[in-house]
Design an enzyme around this catalytic site. Structure first.
Site, short mmCIF file in Angstrom:
data_model
loop_
_atom_site.label_atom_id
_atom_site.label_comp_id
_atom_site.label_asym_id
_atom_site.label_seq_id
_atom_site.Cartn_x
_atom_site.Cartn_y
_atom_site.Cartn_z
N CYS A 181 0.87 -1.18 0.00
CA CYS A 181 0.00 0.00 0.00
C CYS A 181 0.90 1.22 0.00
O CYS A 181 2.05 1.16 -0.44
CB CYS A 181 -0.95 -0.02 1.20
SG CYS A 181 -0.10 -0.04 2.79
N ALA A 182 0.42 2.34 0.50
CA ALA A 182 1.21 3.58 0.44
C ALA A 182 2.45 3.54 1.31
O ALA A 182 3.47 4.15 0.98
CB ALA A 182 0.33 4.76 0.86
#
EC number: 2.7.1.211
Length: 468
Positions: free
Chosen positions: A27-28
């Site tokens: 993810c980020a």
């Protein structure tokens, strides 16, 4: 490049080698690894790898915190090593298969609402900017008064601030169909039907200017502008209904019959059964939320500010998205944001204290960037990489969050939006509240920092423990 390759190989080895890895996604900020055998993971070894800010096992995934930008580069190196990657959405499907009960339900709820949050953040920022430029003091700098603002300009600002909430049911049904395996565009059209201009406007009905349509003399039918629960429930039922219809329709008729029956049945259910029932439920939830936030003497701020980051660790915090959306839609402000902002800022303050106090170069290099990340609204590196790892800093952060939330509640701060906190969150308090907002954040940071510095961290106790 060689350093990132070395880090990638180190992570793979520490989680049990390539043979123990089922899939990798990111993810980020985090590398998400699904493994065959959790017991083969050497978490301490992972956490001692350069650039790793922390690691933990949650929701069927071993999650390695690397930070924005870094995680992309490490993931690329892992792919180059021939390990099959999967998209985050594909991994979520695997996780759902392994989860049961309330955790699965809450994760699904988050999957529906998280994609919608960016447009609500943008809308909140538009509201804040409009509030700023419409202040008499700001207009006075240009020799203007509110009476000088043209109707066309006001109309333009209303387009920016109202559109997302007017069509919120369409966004929700689209996302719900996507998550539950339906055709997203059918969900989108169903949501648009719920806010059709042919129906009495929900806000007009609430204001008494418009009357609901009455069917069978007891079923009120209105538009559902800004509603959440009716669209969410209709989306779940609609997606499941579409899949069931598709199973029984011949392939050569599927294109015509399936969307026709799905929309016909669902708009009927939504307007005459689901909508009226869950609109009442939604109102009760909003009333209960407002009642809690209005508890006297700042009690609600104290409790929410203290417990918020514990809820974040559990992974169920996305369930509060519904509450914030309803607060903004019904009240045009969000008192919850300032309180949880303090809990975020306080964890950053605790990590900052650890970073400045420790003599360990590795811990300092981890704690200081993690505190900055928290001040930008992302607490994962600070919580999992530093504060929870040493225990006491996390508790001091909780206390700081409670004190800051207490002050925010007493000052009755009201955000114009949601989902951004601490430094970016200042944009939500440009309507004469910025001083109070800065004060409660600084208070939370100072309390958490001071308590951590004095009582929450010692190199003698912690670094020695790690080397033994």
């Amino acid at each position: 490049m060689k350093e990132n390759q070395r880090i990638a190989k180190g992570i793979i080895a520490a989680v049990g080698g390539e043979g123990n890895i089922r899939s990798v996604a990111h993810c980020a900020t985090r590398l998400r690894i699904m493994v065959n055998n959790k017991d083969e993971i050497d978490q301490e070894k992972v956490e001692n790898i350069d650039k790793v800010k922390g690691a933990f096992f949650n929701s069927g995934q071993f999650q390695v915190i690397l930070g924005t930008g870094t995680v992309n580069r490490i993931y690329e190196e892992i792919e180059k090593l021939g390990i099959t990657g999967k998209s985050t959405s594909e991994q979520k499907e695997e996780v759902k298969e392994e989860q049961k009960g309330w955790k699965r339900a809450i994760r699904t709820f988050g999957d529906v609402f998280v994609p919608i949050i960016p447009v609500l953040v943008a809308t909140g920022l538009f509201m804040g900017v409009r509030g700023l430029v419409m202040q008499e003091e700001i207009l006075g700098l240009f020799g203007l008064t509110p009476a000088d603002i043209s109707d066309n300009f006001l109309l333009f600002t209303e387009i920016l601030t109202d559109t997302a909430f007017i069509f919120l049911p369409a966004l929700i049904t689209w996302s719900t169909f996507r998550v539950f395996g339906g055709t997203p565009v059918i969900g989108l059209v169903l949501g648009l039907m719920l806010v059709s201009p042919s129906l009495p406007n929900a806000w007009g009905v609430a204001g008494g200017d418009v009357h609901a349509l009455m069917f069978l003399d007891f079923i009120p039918v209105v538009g559902y502008q800004g509603s959440v629960l009716p669209a969410f429930i209709a989306g779940i039922i609609g997606a499941k209904l579409e899949r069931k219809i598709r199973k029984h329709v011949p392939e050569y008729l599927d294109l015509i019959v399936t969307p026709f029956l799905t929309l016909l049945i669902m708009i009927t259910l939504a307007l005459f059964l689901v909508g009226p029932i869950f609109h009442i439920v939604e109102d009760y939830i909003l009333d209960a939320t407002v009642a809690v936030l209005n508890w006297p003497l700042g009690i609600s701020g104290l409790l929410i500010g203290f417990f918020n980051q514990i809820i974040v660790i559990s992974g169920v915090h996305h369930i509060f998205n519904l509450m914030e959306i309803k607060l903004l839609e019904q009240l045009n402000f969000n008192p919850y944001n300032a309180i949880v902002t303090c809990s975020t800022a306080a964890q950053g303050g605790a990590a900052l204290a650890v970073g400045l106090k420790t003599k360990s170069k590795k811990l300092k290099a981890l704690a200081l960037p993690s505190s900055l990340s928290a001040f930008l609204g992302i607490t994962e590196p600070a919580i999992f990489g530093v504060n929870l790892r040493y225990g006491k800093p996390f508790m001091m952060g909780l206390i700081g969050g409670g004190i800051g939330g207490f002050a925010a509640s007493l000052l009755k701060l009201k955000a114009t939006g949601m989902a951004i906190t601490v430094i970016p969150g200042t944009l939500l308090y440009l309507n004469h509240q910025i001083i109070g907002y800065i004060f409660v954040n600084v208070l939370a940071i100072v309390v958490a920092f001071a308590l951590t510095w004095m009582f929450g961290y010692s190199d003698k106790k912690n670094i020695v423990k790690e080397t033994n």
